[in-house]
Design a protein around this motif. Sequence first.
Motif, PDB file in Angstrom:
ATOM      1  N   ASP A   2       0.824  -1.213   0.000  1.00 43.68           N
ATOM      2  CA  ASP A   2       0.000   0.000   0.000  1.00 43.68           C
ATOM      3  C   ASP A   2       0.858   1.262   0.000  1.00 43.68           C
ATOM      4  O   ASP A   2       0.428   2.330   0.417  1.00 43.68           O
ATOM      5  N   HIS A   3       2.071   1.110  -0.517  1.00 48.42           N
ATOM      6  CA  HIS A   3       3.040   2.210  -0.466  1.00 48.42           C
ATOM      7  C   HIS A   3       2.540   3.460  -1.191  1.00 48.42           C
ATOM      8  O   HIS A   3       2.806   4.587  -0.762  1.00 48.42           O
ATOM      9  N   ALA A   4       1.817   3.266  -2.288  1.00 51.19           N
ATOM     10  CA  ALA A   4       1.337   4.420  -3.068  1.00 51.19           C
ATOM     11  C   ALA A   4       0.414   5.308  -2.244  1.00 51.19           C
ATOM     12  O   ALA A   4       0.301   6.509  -2.517  1.00 51.19           O
ATOM     13  N   LYS A   5      -0.237   4.737  -1.246  1.00 53.31           N
ATOM     14  CA  LYS A   5      -1.151   5.512  -0.407  1.00 53.31           C
ATOM     15  C   LYS A   5      -0.478   6.049   0.858  1.00 53.31           C
ATOM     16  O   LYS A   5      -0.798   7.148   1.308  1.00 53.31           O
ATOM     17  N   THR A   6       0.444   5.281   1.411  1.00 43.01           N
ATOM     18  CA  THR A   6       1.056   5.667   2.694  1.00 43.01           C
ATOM     19  C   THR A   6       2.400   6.358   2.539  1.00 43.01           C
ATOM     20  O   THR A   6       2.794   7.159   3.380  1.00 43.01           O
ATOM     21  N   GLY A   7       3.110   6.031   1.454  1.00 40.45           N
ATOM     22  CA  GLY A   7       4.438   6.612   1.275  1.00 40.45           C
ATOM     23  C   GLY A   7       5.427   6.086   2.292  1.00 40.45           C
ATOM     24  O   GLY A   7       5.162   5.128   3.029  1.00 40.45           O
ATOM     25  N   LEU A   8       6.587   6.701   2.348  1.00 41.83           N
ATOM     26  CA  LEU A   8       7.608   6.334   3.332  1.00 41.83           C
ATOM     27  C   LEU A   8       7.279   6.958   4.677  1.00 41.83           C
ATOM     28  O   LEU A   8       6.648   8.012   4.747  1.00 41.83           O
ATOM     29  N   SER A   9       7.741   6.313   5.738  1.00 44.09           N
ATOM     30  CA  SER A   9       7.660   6.947   7.052  1.00 44.09           C
ATOM     31  C   SER A   9       8.806   7.944   7.167  1.00 44.09           C
ATOM     32  O   SER A   9       9.749   7.932   6.367  1.00 44.09           O
ATOM     33  N   VAL A  10       8.731   8.805   8.149  1.00 46.77           N
ATOM     34  CA  VAL A  10       9.780   9.813   8.345  1.00 46.77           C
ATOM     35  C   VAL A  10      11.119   9.132   8.601  1.00 46.77           C
ATOM     36  O   VAL A  10      12.156   9.555   8.078  1.00 46.77           O
ATOM     37  N   ASP A  11      11.100   8.064   9.387  1.00 49.11           N
ATOM     38  CA  ASP A  11      12.347   7.353   9.701  1.00 49.11           C
ATOM     39  C   ASP A  11      12.920   6.670   8.471  1.00 49.11           C
ATOM     40  O   ASP A  11      14.140   6.698   8.244  1.00 49.11           O
ATOM     41  N   GLU A  12      12.051   6.057   7.652  1.00 45.99           N
ATOM     42  CA  GLU A  12      12.519   5.409   6.426  1.00 45.99           C
ATOM     43  C   GLU A  12      13.144   6.430   5.481  1.00 45.99           C
ATOM     44  O   GLU A  12      14.192   6.175   4.866  1.00 45.99           O
ATOM     45  N   ALA A  13      12.507   7.583   5.355  1.00 44.28           N
ATOM     46  CA  ALA A  13      13.036   8.630   4.475  1.00 44.28           C
ATOM     47  C   ALA A  13      14.400   9.106   4.971  1.00 44.28           C
ATOM     48  O   ALA A  13      15.314   9.325   4.169  1.00 44.28           O
TER      49      ALA A  13
ATOM     50  N   LEU B  11      20.355  24.848 -15.703  1.00 45.09           N
ATOM     51  CA  LEU B  11      19.614  23.604 -15.520  1.00 45.09           C
ATOM     52  C   LEU B  11      19.324  23.358 -14.045  1.00 45.09           C
ATOM     53  O   LEU B  11      18.244  22.907 -13.682  1.00 45.09           O
ATOM     54  N   LYS B  12      20.290  23.684 -13.195  1.00 41.51           N
ATOM     55  CA  LYS B  12      20.065  23.530 -11.748  1.00 41.51           C
ATOM     56  C   LYS B  12      18.952  24.451 -11.278  1.00 41.51           C
ATOM     57  O   LYS B  12      18.129  24.071 -10.450  1.00 41.51           O
ATOM     58  N   ASN B  13      18.928  25.666 -11.801  1.00 39.50           N
ATOM     59  CA  ASN B  13      17.910  26.638 -11.375  1.00 39.50           C
ATOM     60  C   ASN B  13      16.508  26.229 -11.814  1.00 39.50           C
ATOM     61  O   ASN B  13      15.519  26.693 -11.249  1.00 39.50           O
ATOM     62  N   MET B  14      16.425  25.371 -12.838  1.00 42.62           N
ATOM     63  CA  MET B  14      15.126  24.909 -13.303  1.00 42.62           C
ATOM     64  C   MET B  14      14.513  23.879 -12.358  1.00 42.62           C
ATOM     65  O   MET B  14      13.312  23.638 -12.391  1.00 42.62           O
ATOM     66  N   LEU B  15      15.349  23.234 -11.548  1.00 38.30           N
ATOM     67  CA  LEU B  15      14.838  22.209 -10.656  1.00 38.30           C
ATOM     68  C   LEU B  15      13.983  22.823  -9.562  1.00 38.30           C
ATOM     69  O   LEU B  15      14.251  23.916  -9.086  1.00 38.30           O
ATOM     70  N   SER B  16      12.963  22.086  -9.177  1.00 36.62           N
ATOM     71  CA  SER B  16      12.066  22.570  -8.128  1.00 36.62           C
ATOM     72  C   SER B  16      12.787  22.606  -6.794  1.00 36.62           C
ATOM     73  O   SER B  16      13.578  21.721  -6.466  1.00 36.62           O
ATOM     74  N   SER B  17      12.532  23.648  -6.002  1.00 39.23           N
ATOM     75  CA  SER B  17      13.163  23.762  -4.693  1.00 39.23           C
ATOM     76  C   SER B  17      12.405  22.975  -3.627  1.00 39.23           C
ATOM     77  O   SER B  17      12.956  22.626  -2.589  1.00 39.23           O
ATOM     78  N   GLU B  18      11.115  22.679  -3.902  1.00 34.52           N
ATOM     79  CA  GLU B  18      10.301  21.919  -2.959  1.00 34.52           C
ATOM     80  C   GLU B  18       9.527  20.830  -3.689  1.00 34.52           C
ATOM     81  O   GLU B  18       9.319  20.909  -4.895  1.00 34.52           O
ATOM     82  N   ALA B  19       9.140  19.813  -2.950  1.00 34.77           N
ATOM     83  CA  ALA B  19       8.366  18.717  -3.527  1.00 34.77           C
ATOM     84  C   ALA B  19       7.235  18.347  -2.583  1.00 34.77           C
ATOM     85  O   ALA B  19       7.394  18.388  -1.362  1.00 34.77           O
ATOM     86  N   ARG B  20       6.082  18.002  -3.164  1.00 31.92           N
ATOM     87  CA  ARG B  20       4.935  17.563  -2.386  1.00 31.92           C
ATOM     88  C   ARG B  20       4.950  16.044  -2.364  1.00 31.92           C
ATOM     89  O   ARG B  20       4.879  15.388  -3.409  1.00 31.92           O
ATOM     90  N   VAL B  21       5.069  15.443  -1.185  1.00 32.95           N
ATOM     91  CA  VAL B  21       5.189  13.993  -1.066  1.00 32.95           C
ATOM     92  C   VAL B  21       4.206  13.458  -0.021  1.00 32.95           C
ATOM     93  O   VAL B  21       3.639  14.216   0.776  1.00 32.95           O
ATOM     94  N   ILE B  22       4.034  12.142  -0.058  1.00 29.93           N
ATOM     95  CA  ILE B  22       3.254  11.465   0.974  1.00 29.93           C
ATOM     96  C   ILE B  22       4.232  10.773   1.911  1.00 29.93           C
ATOM     97  O   ILE B  22       5.005   9.910   1.481  1.00 29.93           O
TER      98      ILE B  22
END
Length: 204
Positions: free
Chosen positions: A37-48, A139-150
């Motif tokens: 069920d990883h797609a719904k729960t994502g990684l835990s903080v410790d796993e990340a 190219l580096k400046n084009m990368l997103s500075s933040e990401a929305r994750v689960i």
Amino acid sequence: MGSAEDVGADNPQMSENSPWHTMTIEETIKQMGLKNDHAKTGLSVDEAADRLIKFGANKMTEKVKKTLLQRIWHHINNVLVYVLITVAIVSLIQAVTVSDGQQKFTAWFQVALIVSVITLNTWIGIYQEGNAEKAADALKNMLSSEARVIRGGKEVMVPAENLVPGDVCLLGLGDKVPSDLRLISVSNLATGEAALTGEAVPID
């Protein structure tokens, strides 16, 4: 980019022999040692946190920039330049020692020509290196500075450099892709790749 879609952060370092692009989502999740069920729960903080230590930050490796003297040495440190310098020295000696006006002029002209060729070649090389570095920085400046994750079943914002293999990323309209990703769920996806490929029209 179309409406929001879930994507899984992918990293070939996890298994050099794994053909990620040919595996199903279920096979990929299993190969990465994740729950069903990883797609719904994502990684835990410790796993990340553990994966961040194991695989490192999600950012481009930065080279130590060369000084101007190092760049000049890099372009003149080759056999062809050594041959030209030797010919220039011989011509300089000839220009100083000969008494005939025509020969003296020819010798000085050869010295000036060789020095000009070496200087021009070095300048062009340094200029091209500078342009390549600017392109890499852009190219580096084009990368997103933040990401929305689960993470831990909750949607959170994290610095893009803290993304790790196994993270479930959420993308929406206008978002920048923060890393290499494996698509899990897509709805009307289109990406603008003009900066990379020159394509003016978004790719579906």
